[in-house]
Design an enzyme around this catalytic site. Structure first.
Site, PDB file in Angstrom:
ATOM      1  N   ARG A  99      53.198 -16.100  76.497  1.00  0.00           N
ATOM      2  CA  ARG A  99      53.399 -14.754  77.023  1.00  0.00           C
ATOM      3  C   ARG A  99      52.594 -14.566  78.302  1.00  0.00           C
ATOM      4  O   ARG A  99      51.412 -14.917  78.335  1.00  0.00           O
ATOM      5  CB  ARG A  99      52.943 -13.739  75.980  1.00  0.00           C
ATOM      6  CG  ARG A  99      53.447 -12.346  76.196  1.00  0.00           C
ATOM      7  CD  ARG A  99      52.492 -11.345  75.593  1.00  0.00           C
ATOM      8  NE  ARG A  99      51.216 -11.421  76.304  1.00  0.00           N
ATOM      9  CZ  ARG A  99      50.064 -10.986  75.824  1.00  0.00           C
ATOM     10  NH1 ARG A  99      49.993 -10.474  74.633  1.00  0.00           N
ATOM     11  NH2 ARG A  99      48.960 -11.067  76.542  1.00  0.00           N
ATOM     12  N   GLU A 129      52.243  -2.742  77.565  1.00  0.00           N
ATOM     13  CA  GLU A 129      50.903  -2.495  78.065  1.00  0.00           C
ATOM     14  C   GLU A 129      50.799  -2.839  79.553  1.00  0.00           C
ATOM     15  O   GLU A 129      49.941  -2.325  80.263  1.00  0.00           O
ATOM     16  CB  GLU A 129      49.900  -3.297  77.249  1.00  0.00           C
ATOM     17  CG  GLU A 129      48.523  -2.712  77.359  1.00  0.00           C
ATOM     18  CD  GLU A 129      47.543  -3.456  76.492  1.00  0.00           C
ATOM     19  OE1 GLU A 129      47.280  -2.958  75.398  1.00  0.00           O
ATOM     20  OE2 GLU A 129      47.053  -4.512  76.916  1.00  0.00           O
ATOM     21  N   ARG A 172      55.833  -8.110  80.478  1.00  0.00           N
ATOM     22  CA  ARG A 172      55.350  -9.070  79.497  1.00  0.00           C
ATOM     23  C   ARG A 172      56.473 -10.067  79.296  1.00  0.00           C
ATOM     24  O   ARG A 172      57.465  -9.771  78.637  1.00  0.00           O
ATOM     25  CB  ARG A 172      55.017  -8.387  78.171  1.00  0.00           C
ATOM     26  CG  ARG A 172      53.735  -7.559  78.209  1.00  0.00           C
ATOM     27  CD  ARG A 172      52.528  -8.472  78.146  1.00  0.00           C
ATOM     28  NE  ARG A 172      51.256  -7.786  78.233  1.00  0.00           N
ATOM     29  CZ  ARG A 172      50.520  -7.404  77.188  1.00  0.00           C
ATOM     30  NH1 ARG A 172      50.970  -7.595  75.984  1.00  0.00           N
ATOM     31  NH2 ARG A 172      49.355  -6.837  77.369  1.00  0.00           N
ATOM     32  N   CYS A 199      44.785  -3.854  80.581  1.00  0.00           N
ATOM     33  CA  CYS A 199      43.620  -4.060  79.732  1.00  0.00           C
ATOM     34  C   CYS A 199      42.843  -5.271  80.259  1.00  0.00           C
ATOM     35  O   CYS A 199      43.421  -6.353  80.423  1.00  0.00           O
ATOM     36  CB  CYS A 199      44.067  -4.303  78.291  1.00  0.00           C
ATOM     37  SG  CYS A 199      42.681  -4.435  77.167  1.00  0.00           S
ATOM     38  N   THR A 247      41.115  -7.350  78.976  1.00  0.00           N
ATOM     39  CA  THR A 247      41.115  -8.548  78.125  1.00  0.00           C
ATOM     40  C   THR A 247      42.172  -9.567  78.552  1.00  0.00           C
ATOM     41  O   THR A 247      42.130 -10.698  78.095  1.00  0.00           O
ATOM     42  CB  THR A 247      41.400  -8.179  76.654  1.00  0.00           C
ATOM     43  OG1 THR A 247      42.551  -7.346  76.620  1.00  0.00           O
ATOM     44  CG2 THR A 247      40.240  -7.465  76.032  1.00  0.00           C
ATOM     45  N   ARG A 264      48.918 -15.637  77.243  1.00  0.00           N
ATOM     46  CA  ARG A 264      48.569 -15.825  75.843  1.00  0.00           C
ATOM     47  C   ARG A 264      49.509 -16.897  75.310  1.00  0.00           C
ATOM     48  O   ARG A 264      50.725 -16.724  75.325  1.00  0.00           O
ATOM     49  CB  ARG A 264      48.781 -14.492  75.106  1.00  0.00           C
ATOM     50  CG  ARG A 264      47.966 -14.292  73.859  1.00  0.00           C
ATOM     51  CD  ARG A 264      46.486 -14.119  74.095  1.00  0.00           C
ATOM     52  NE  ARG A 264      46.111 -12.913  74.824  1.00  0.00           N
ATOM     53  CZ  ARG A 264      44.859 -12.603  75.120  1.00  0.00           C
ATOM     54  NH1 ARG A 264      43.858 -13.381  74.748  1.00  0.00           N
ATOM     55  NH2 ARG A 264      44.586 -11.512  75.792  1.00  0.00           N
ATOM     56  N   ARG A 275      45.427 -15.067  63.430  1.00  0.00           N
ATOM     57  CA  ARG A 275      45.820 -13.843  62.722  1.00  0.00           C
ATOM     58  C   ARG A 275      46.872 -14.163  61.688  1.00  0.00           C
ATOM     59  O   ARG A 275      47.669 -15.062  61.871  1.00  0.00           O
ATOM     60  CB  ARG A 275      46.451 -12.842  63.687  1.00  0.00           C
ATOM     61  CG  ARG A 275      45.598 -12.482  64.858  1.00  0.00           C
ATOM     62  CD  ARG A 275      46.378 -11.570  65.797  1.00  0.00           C
ATOM     63  NE  ARG A 275      45.549 -11.189  66.913  1.00  0.00           N
ATOM     64  CZ  ARG A 275      45.377 -11.929  67.996  1.00  0.00           C
ATOM     65  NH1 ARG A 275      45.987 -13.079  68.121  1.00  0.00           N
ATOM     66  NH2 ARG A 275      44.602 -11.508  68.971  1.00  0.00           N
ATOM     67  N   GLU A 284      53.307  -6.687  55.244  1.00  0.00           N
ATOM     68  CA  GLU A 284      54.144  -5.501  55.356  1.00  0.00           C
ATOM     69  C   GLU A 284      53.309  -4.238  55.248  1.00  0.00           C
ATOM     70  O   GLU A 284      53.424  -3.332  56.037  1.00  0.00           O
ATOM     71  CB  GLU A 284      55.241  -5.475  54.316  1.00  0.00           C
ATOM     72  CG  GLU A 284      56.229  -4.360  54.664  1.00  0.00           C
ATOM     73  CD  GLU A 284      57.277  -4.153  53.623  1.00  0.00           C
ATOM     74  OE1 GLU A 284      56.971  -4.263  52.431  1.00  0.00           O
ATOM     75  OE2 GLU A 284      58.414  -3.855  53.998  1.00  0.00           O
TER      76      GLU A 284
END
Ligand SMILES: [Zn+2]
Ligand SMILES: [Zn+2]
Lengths: 172, 325
Positions: free
Chosen positions: B11, B98, B102, B144, B146, B153, B184, B189
């Protein structure tokens, strides 16, 4: 804001996720976030970093540039701290010294390595500026960059990728 | 490589210099950005179709998340947001999430370099028409901080049932940040992730080149998978583990009601059995497709927006019985 799970502690984690096929947002305290599995290990991909960032900001140095707001987008430093989000590209220059400690904290580094956009413009300027320099590798770099520019214009990306690697090698 | 690597994703975050970031962008300007991106994409050999979020029902928006085409954050607002999708859904370009752009490439299996090469090509085409916000020192500028630097990413989706059963996965997760990576759980759900699916990605984007970040992710993934394979050997000698796998298949073949997390847990076990050749006549591809099919919004997209959770549990059990019998 209070944690939506325990209603006791301050919420620091903003979770955006799906519950039973519907979009949902939660604001949770660190303990509940952990208990519900939204800690660093299990958070959703888009958990936002605003909380993390604004906690860094609160430890950061006081305003150095003295700028009250960004002339381009109107953001104040407080807006950025509150949301963890920067308003526009110019904010980075306007609040450079204020943002720097956070950026260093997050990345452990403050110097970009890697791709530049519009390699074409970049290489042309570079060539002009460095035309007077006499090192032979610079000549070769110039030639490679010219070829890279051509490859990109012709959309010969495979060749462009090879050239870029060669250029990176020479730049050391 | 190993079937424990389900898919690979790259990404890239990009912003247009002349527009404020999405948080400061009016709906009118946001629509302008969507149009500009569409215009720039016309130069690309890949054909994209545009989907405006405000024009599609909520279940389709969520179904796109379940297929990893867009993020939950993306659908939290709809006005002035659109996604450009390639026909085969390999490439998706979210506009005004964001960041203005992207760009995402997803490939099956372990294809980091190939996925990056494609993302890089499309990025180059976009940057011919679009003026990206870039800073000599900070790299690509993002809403952002970060994501500053490369804005990249890179991630791999892993199936780690043996490491999960032995509890090792938690310990590994905690140590990965020292290596510049984060892990992660996926497919939770309600709260906890179900099944043993994890996403491993690079954490830092500033001060590390695209190539170095990808090489690092590639190395660690290879090591992690080797570890998973070693644990599988020990695990599968055990009659109890084999029993679990076969029972899972038995339940999938005959249950009448199946909630999401039970389905994920059972499919994860069966996937383990299939990739370790303990269950013949099934393929991991079949399981991977089923995993998407049995997600709640995907069921609703196919069988009706007004289904209650119980309706879905009935339908889910039916889909699974059909597939496994
Ligand atoms: Zn709480
Ligand atoms: Zn600004």
């Amino acid at each position: 804001m209070l944690c939506q799970h325990c209603q006791k502690n301050e919420a620091t984690t903003h979770v955006k996720t799906m519950v039973n096929g519907k979009y949902a947002e939660y604001r949770l305290c660190p303990e509940c976030a952990h208990e519900l599995g939204y800690d660093s290990m299990f958070t959703d991909f888009s958990t936002d970093f605003g909380g993390l960032l604004s906690s860094f900001f609160s430890n950061a140095l006081p305003a150095i540039s003295g700028a009250t707001h960004c002339d381009t987008c109107g953001s104040t430093l407080n807006d950025i701290k509150r949301t963890g989000k920067v308003g526009c590209a110019d904010c980075y220059d306007t609040f450079f010294s204020e943002l720097m400690p956070t950026i260093r904290n997050v990345h452990g580094n403050t110097e970009h390595k890697g791709k530049h956009p519009g390699v074409i413009e970049y290489t042309v300027n570079e060539d002009e500026q460095k035309a007077d320099n006499n090192a032979s590798s610079k000549d070769k770099l110039g030639a490679l960059r010219a070829e890279l520019k051509e490859a990109i214009e012709k959309e010969n990306f495979e060749r462009a990728a090879q050239l870029r690697d060669e250029i990176k090698g020479l730049e050391g | 490589m190993s079937e424990a690597i389900v898919s690979t994703r790259i990404r890239l975050a990009r912003n247009l210099k002349e527009y404020p970031f999405p948080i400061r962008l009016s709906a009118d300007k946001a629509r302008e950005v969507v149009d500009k991106v569409g215009e720039a994409l016309k130069d690309c050999a890949i054909k994209f179709h545009r989907i405006d979020l405000s024009n599609i029902p909520d279940t389709i928006r969520v179904a796109m998340i379940e297929r990893h085409l867009v993020s939950p954050d993306f659908i939290s607002e709809q006005d002035g947001r659109a996604v450009y999708l390639s026909d085969d859904n390999t490439v998706s370009i979210m506009v005004n999430e964001e960041d203005h752009i992207r760009l995402q490439v997803i490939k099956d299996g372990f294809e980091l370099k190939e996925a990056y090469a494609l993302a890089d090509q499309i990025d180059n085409i976009l940057s011919k028409k679009l003026n990206f916000a870039f800073h000599e020192r900070l790299g690509y500028l993002t809403q952002c901080p970060t994501n500053l630097g490369t804005g990249m990413r890179a991630s791999v989706m892993l199936h780690l049932p043996a490491l999960r059963m032995s509890g090792v996965v938690n310990r590994i997760g905690a140590n990965l940040s020292k290596l510049g990576l984060t892990m992660r759980g996926l497919y939770g759900e309600s709260s906890k992730p179900s099944g043993a699916f994890y996403q491993l990605s690079n954490q830092v984007t500033l001060g590390i080149s695209e190539k170095a970040a990808i090489d690092n992710l590639q190395n660690i993934t290879t090591q992690l998978i080797a570890q998973e394979m070693r644990s599988r050997e020990n695990l599968l000698d055990d009659i109890e583990a084999q029993d679990k796998i076969h029972r899972a298949l038995g339940i999938l073949k005959s249950a009448m009601l199946m909630d999401h997390s039970e389905a994920m847990r059972l499919l994860s076990l069966v996937r383990l059995g299939v990739s370790e050749k303990k269950l013949e006549s099934l393929s991991t591809d079949t399981i991977d497709r089923l995993i998407v099919e049995i997600q709640p919004a995907s069921i609703m997209t196919r069988f009706g927006d007004d289904m209650s959770p119980r309706d879905r549990d009935i339908k889910r059990a039916e889909i699974l019985r059909d597939r496994f019998n």
